[in-house]
Design an enzyme around this catalytic site. Structure first.
Site, PDB file in Angstrom:
ATOM      1  N   THR A  69       0.843  -1.190   0.000  1.00  0.00           N
ATOM      2  CA  THR A  69       0.000   0.000   0.000  1.00  0.00           C
ATOM      3  C   THR A  69       0.881   1.243   0.000  1.00  0.00           C
ATOM      4  OG1 THR A  69      -1.900   1.028   1.085  1.00  0.00           O
ATOM      5  CG2 THR A  69      -0.307  -0.023   2.540  1.00  0.00           C
ATOM      6  N   LYS A  95       3.575   1.340  -4.071  1.00  0.00           N
ATOM      7  CA  LYS A  95       3.056   0.602  -5.235  1.00  0.00           C
ATOM      8  C   LYS A  95       3.941   0.759  -6.477  1.00  0.00           C
ATOM      9  CE  LYS A  95      -1.702   0.565  -3.639  1.00  0.00           C
ATOM     10  NZ  LYS A  95      -3.102   0.946  -3.849  1.00  0.00           N
ATOM     11  N   ALA A 138      -4.221   5.830  -7.544  1.00  0.00           N
ATOM     12  CA  ALA A 138      -5.478   5.069  -7.549  1.00  0.00           C
ATOM     13  C   ALA A 138      -6.161   5.191  -8.917  1.00  0.00           C
ATOM     14  CB  ALA A 138      -6.397   5.562  -6.445  1.00  0.00           C
ATOM     15  N   TYR A 190     -13.050   5.634   2.512  1.00  0.00           N
ATOM     16  CA  TYR A 190     -14.162   5.139   3.318  1.00  0.00           C
ATOM     17  C   TYR A 190     -13.955   5.594   4.764  1.00  0.00           C
ATOM     18  CZ  TYR A 190     -10.656   1.735   4.529  1.00  0.00           C
ATOM     19  OH  TYR A 190      -9.483   1.159   4.931  1.00  0.00           O
TER      20      TYR A 190
HETATM   21  P1  NDP Z   1      -2.170  10.005  -4.713  1.00  0.00           P
HETATM   22  O1  NDP Z   1      -1.416  10.706  -3.644  1.00  0.00           O
HETATM   23  O2  NDP Z   1      -1.437   9.217  -5.731  1.00  0.00           O
HETATM   24  O3  NDP Z   1      -3.062  11.099  -5.518  1.00  0.00           O
HETATM   25  C1  NDP Z   1      -3.820  12.041  -4.810  1.00  0.00           C
HETATM   26  C2  NDP Z   1      -4.755  12.781  -5.768  1.00  0.00           C
HETATM   27  O4  NDP Z   1      -5.607  13.643  -4.981  1.00  0.00           O
HETATM   28  C3  NDP Z   1      -4.029  13.682  -6.774  1.00  0.00           C
HETATM   29  O5  NDP Z   1      -4.745  13.654  -7.974  1.00  0.00           O
HETATM   30  C4  NDP Z   1      -4.126  15.052  -6.091  1.00  0.00           C
HETATM   31  O6  NDP Z   1      -4.089  16.145  -6.997  1.00  0.00           O
HETATM   32  C5  NDP Z   1      -5.488  14.978  -5.487  1.00  0.00           C
HETATM   33  N1  NDP Z   1      -5.667  15.898  -4.366  1.00  0.00           N
HETATM   34  C6  NDP Z   1      -5.055  15.853  -3.171  1.00  0.00           C
HETATM   35  N2  NDP Z   1      -5.502  16.878  -2.392  1.00  0.00           N
HETATM   36  C7  NDP Z   1      -6.410  17.567  -3.126  1.00  0.00           C
HETATM   37  C8  NDP Z   1      -7.219  18.720  -2.873  1.00  0.00           C
HETATM   38  N3  NDP Z   1      -7.170  19.365  -1.711  1.00  0.00           N
HETATM   39  N4  NDP Z   1      -8.058  19.143  -3.848  1.00  0.00           N
HETATM   40  C9  NDP Z   1      -8.116  18.484  -5.037  1.00  0.00           C
HETATM   41  N5  NDP Z   1      -7.360  17.396  -5.338  1.00  0.00           N
HETATM   42  C10 NDP Z   1      -6.529  16.957  -4.391  1.00  0.00           C
HETATM   43  O7  NDP Z   1      -3.247   9.122  -3.927  1.00  0.00           O
HETATM   44  P2  NDP Z   1      -3.951   7.781  -4.475  1.00  0.00           P
HETATM   45  O8  NDP Z   1      -4.361   8.017  -5.881  1.00  0.00           O
HETATM   46  O9  NDP Z   1      -3.121   6.591  -4.167  1.00  0.00           O
HETATM   47  O10 NDP Z   1      -5.249   7.683  -3.505  1.00  0.00           O
HETATM   48  C11 NDP Z   1      -6.359   8.544  -3.702  1.00  0.00           C
HETATM   49  C12 NDP Z   1      -7.461   8.171  -2.707  1.00  0.00           C
HETATM   50  O11 NDP Z   1      -7.964   6.869  -2.988  1.00  0.00           O
HETATM   51  C13 NDP Z   1      -6.968   8.133  -1.257  1.00  0.00           C
HETATM   52  O12 NDP Z   1      -7.957   8.722  -0.451  1.00  0.00           O
HETATM   53  C14 NDP Z   1      -6.837   6.650  -0.962  1.00  0.00           C
HETATM   54  O13 NDP Z   1      -7.048   6.375   0.417  1.00  0.00           O
HETATM   55  C15 NDP Z   1      -7.974   6.074  -1.809  1.00  0.00           C
HETATM   56  N6  NDP Z   1      -7.762   4.668  -2.200  1.00  0.00           N
HETATM   57  C16 NDP Z   1      -8.702   3.734  -1.812  1.00  0.00           C
HETATM   58  C17 NDP Z   1      -8.564   2.403  -2.173  1.00  0.00           C
HETATM   59  C18 NDP Z   1      -9.602   1.420  -1.733  1.00  0.00           C
HETATM   60  O14 NDP Z   1      -9.359   0.202  -1.845  1.00  0.00           O
HETATM   61  N7  NDP Z   1     -10.764   1.859  -1.287  1.00  0.00           N
HETATM   62  C19 NDP Z   1      -7.414   1.941  -2.963  1.00  0.00           C
HETATM   63  C20 NDP Z   1      -6.493   2.990  -3.351  1.00  0.00           C
HETATM   64  C21 NDP Z   1      -6.678   4.299  -2.961  1.00  0.00           C
HETATM   65  P3  NDP Z   1      -2.661  16.742  -7.491  1.00  0.00           P
HETATM   66  O15 NDP Z   1      -2.181  15.825  -8.577  1.00  0.00           O
HETATM   67  O16 NDP Z   1      -3.016  18.089  -7.976  1.00  0.00           O
HETATM   68  O17 NDP Z   1      -1.757  16.734  -6.292  1.00  0.00           O
END
Ligand code: NDP
Length: 272
Positions: A62, A66, A131, A218
């Protein structure tokens, strides 16, 4: 001898994976143990080497490992190659194979558990991080009408739309470019809630037909995104089902047996 599995993360204490896999093992009568291991940020390869040399059978990975896991493995599945990220490792024929079950976890939860339709629907994914990379190909395989990826940093949304452009109709844009568009399914794949920031989304995003909104996050209470969606009349779901379904897909890869998930989702929900 009991087969050893683990999840590597940092942080990892909050991980629900040990509980999920213990419930799967009990249900399917499998002799295995599954632990959560806190791995220092710069020590993924050494920790994985130690785990597999010590006889470990399989790993989940996690945040934030990854992409390091993708670089570490000897072979990747097609879906891990598409995502550029690995969340499941297994030792097979003296090699370490990497797969990614996040996307299939989401699709299974949407289609089989929630009864939502993906085919022919207009999708919006907010966020363009790891994600989103993991879920794009499995969603595109279901033939949605189109997918718009909207991200705070537009360049990442554009890059992802380009990367997957041969698999379907995709557009990338900034979140501020969304007003005026509407969607049947909206997925929040940002980590905004983790930092307590709210997404400022116009109500007009929700289709006149009842829209479906899914938050990959969640929690015990609905997230701000799901509250916004419910107030706009949408059906909502959070990412707990995806979490359990991606774990079930890993378990099936490792053990050759698919566990039932509904009771496990219900037990986790009750303990949030
Ligand atoms: P990353 O850190 O790779 O990406 C985060 C994303 O969120 C980026 O696109 C970022 O934008 C955006 N972001 C962060 N803060 C803000 C904000 N204040 N306003 C707008 N956009 C924002 O994280 P992941 O992709 O790995 O995870 C994303 C979510 O998915 C997490 O909450 C994680 O817990 C959840 N998740 C759940 C899983 C499940 O099995 N249920 C599995 C995998 C993930 P920018 O590029 O501009 O920084």
């Amino acid at each position: 001898m009991t087969d050893q599995y683990a999840v590597f993360g940092n942080p990892v204490a909050h991980s629900k994976s040990p509980k999920i896999h213990r419930l799967f093992a009990e249900q399917t009568d499998q002799d295995l143990s599954y632990s959560a291991q806190l791995v220092p940020q710069d020590s993924f390869n050494r920790a994985a080497d130690d785990f597999f040399r010590g006889g470990g059978h399989g790993l989940n990975v996690t945040v934030p490992f990854k992409q390091q896991a993708f670089d570490y493995v000897s072979f990747t599945s097609d879906r891990a190659a598409c995502a550029g990220a690995v969340n499941t490792l297994m030792f097979q024929d003296d090699k370490i194979i990497g797969d990614n079950t996040d996307g299939i976890g989401l699709v299974t939860d949407m289609v089989e558990n929630l009864g939502w339709t993906i085919t022919g629907k207009r999708f919006l994914i907010i966020g363009a991080g790891g994600a989103t990379r993991g879920i794009l190909q499995p969603l595109l395989d279901q033939n949605p009408q189109h997918i718009v990826i909207a991200n705070r940093s537009v360049d990442k949304a554009l890059a992802l739309a380009k990367r997957f452009s041969e698999s379907g109709y995709l557009l990338g844009c900034g979140i501020d470019m969304l007003p005026g568009q509407s969607f049947d399914v909206i997925i929040n794949a940002t980590s905004a809630a983790l930092t307590g920031s709210a997404l400022d989304l116009p109500d007009s995003l929700l289709s006149d037909q009842q829209a479906n909104c899914y938050d990959l996050m969640y929690a015990a209470e609905p997230t701000d995104f799901l509250r916004w969606a419910a107030e706009g009349g949408a059906k909502t779901a959070d990412g707990l089902g995806m979490l359990v379904e991606q774990a079930a897909a890993s378990f099936a890869l490792w053990r050759g047996i698919a566990p039932r998930t509904n009771n496990v989702i219900a037990q986790l929900r009750a303990s949030l």
